[in-house]
Design an enzyme around this catalytic site. Structure first.
Site, short mmCIF file in Angstrom:
data_model
loop_
_atom_site.label_atom_id
_atom_site.label_comp_id
_atom_site.label_asym_id
_atom_site.label_seq_id
_atom_site.Cartn_x
_atom_site.Cartn_y
_atom_site.Cartn_z
N LYS A 74 92.89 54.94 85.86
CA LYS A 74 92.17 56.21 86.06
C LYS A 74 93.04 57.44 85.78
O LYS A 74 94.26 57.38 85.76
CB LYS A 74 91.58 56.24 87.47
CG LYS A 74 90.31 55.39 87.51
CD LYS A 74 89.44 55.63 88.70
CE LYS A 74 88.17 54.78 88.53
NZ LYS A 74 87.38 54.66 89.73
N ARG A 118 89.20 46.48 92.02
CA ARG A 118 88.46 46.46 90.76
C ARG A 118 89.42 46.86 89.64
O ARG A 118 89.94 47.97 89.67
CB ARG A 118 87.28 47.43 90.86
CG ARG A 118 86.42 47.54 89.62
CD ARG A 118 85.30 48.55 89.83
NE ARG A 118 84.48 48.71 88.65
CZ ARG A 118 84.79 49.49 87.63
NH1 ARG A 118 85.91 50.21 87.65
NH2 ARG A 118 84.00 49.59 86.59
#
Ligand code: 7PJ
Length: 279
Positions: free
Chosen positions: A223, A257
């Site tokens: 991210k 995840r």
């Protein structure tokens, strides 16, 4: 604390943290885009993630990256349903559907998904009803705003407290609709309407989410918060992802995840070994 979840007949054991492998079936992931071209690379990617230790595969056909445009219902169904059927027929794994659309949830569960992952926490019209009928575990994620605009000016009184309040309200809405609270998981939603500072504070205070008495899922893989801290492009964020995943497991995350499953497994194993030592 719930340790065992029933995912449409397949058992998910959360007595130790698990890794959920990410399978994006958005056309930008593959140059040709057509359905037949989507299946093959998807299947070999699933096989690789399962060999590396993933116990769930999160199938997503709706890009939720900051600035992303909406995907139509038919396009999303076209992208994900055949892939889910294929995974269900070839592998004995838990398939998660990453969607906010109730119609996609229903079709995905029918095709073999045993877990719903909704970045919109079942706030779409009809999503709660569909989730009741689906009778599979559901991850409720927090997002401020919507993907197209969420990074414009995120603002909170206290990021952790505000998100805990939001998630407890959504958990209550689920229970009121008839969903068993033992089927719920929560996710603070790293990167979804949060500044770098807010994302970092959330990670520092992640163990506060344990007060909701619900398994915690964390997605930090590749991210932009990692890109911002390290000044790294997407393909240079594996080590940063592992560092954050280690911190997340240390503070009680139950599911990680991740795109890079082997790397995330190392983070899970190291953090778990240190956590458990001497106990
Ligand atoms: C997340 C997600 C996350 C959950 C995405 C990306 C963006 N679902 N779907 N949590 N992120 N539950 O992977 O960069 O953090 S899509």
């Amino acid at each position: 604390m719930i340790r065992q979840l029933d995912c449409a007949g397949k058992s998910l054991d959360l007595s130790t943290p698990q890794v959920m492998g990410i399978l994006n079936v958005t056309p930008d992931s593959f140059s040709d885009g057509g359905q037949f071209n989507l299946d093959k690379p998807s299947i070999s990617q699933v096989e690789k993630m399962l060999q590396q230790g993933a116990t769930l595969i999160d199938v997503g056909g709706e890009s939720t990256r900051p600035g992303a445009a909406d995907v139509s219902l038919n396009e999303e169904l076209d992208r994900v349903i055949s892939v889910i059927e294929k995974i269900a027929s070839e592998f004995d794994t838990i398939i998660s559907i990453d969607t906010s659309k109730p119609e996609v949830m229903t079709a995905a569960v029918k095709a073999g998904a045993g877990f719903i992952n909704d970045v919109n926490a079942l706030q779409a019209d009809g999503a709660l009803d569909v989730a009741v009928k689906a009778n599979v575990p559901i991850c409720l994620m927090h997002m401020q705003g919507e993907p197209r605009t969420m990074q414009t000016a995120p603002s909170y009184d206290d990021v952790t407290k505000d998100i805990i309040i939001f998630l407890s309200e959504r958990m209550q809405a689920c229970v009121d609709a008839g969903i068993d609270s033992k089927k719920l998981l929560i996710d603070p939603g790293f990167g979804f309407g949060k500044t770098l500072e807010q994302n970092c504070q959330l990670m520092r205070e992640l163990n506060a989410f344990k007060e909701l008495d619900c398994p915690v899922l964390v997605g930090v893989s590749r991210k932009s918060m990692i890109g911002q801290i390290l000044d790294a492009e997407v393909d240079e964020r594996v080590f940063g992802s592992v560092a954050l995943e280690t911190l997340a497991v240390w503070q009680g995350a139950n599911i990680i995840r991740a795109h890079d499953v082997a790397a995330a497994m190392d983070a899970v194993k190291i953090a778990t070994a240190v956590k458990m030592a001497g106990l």
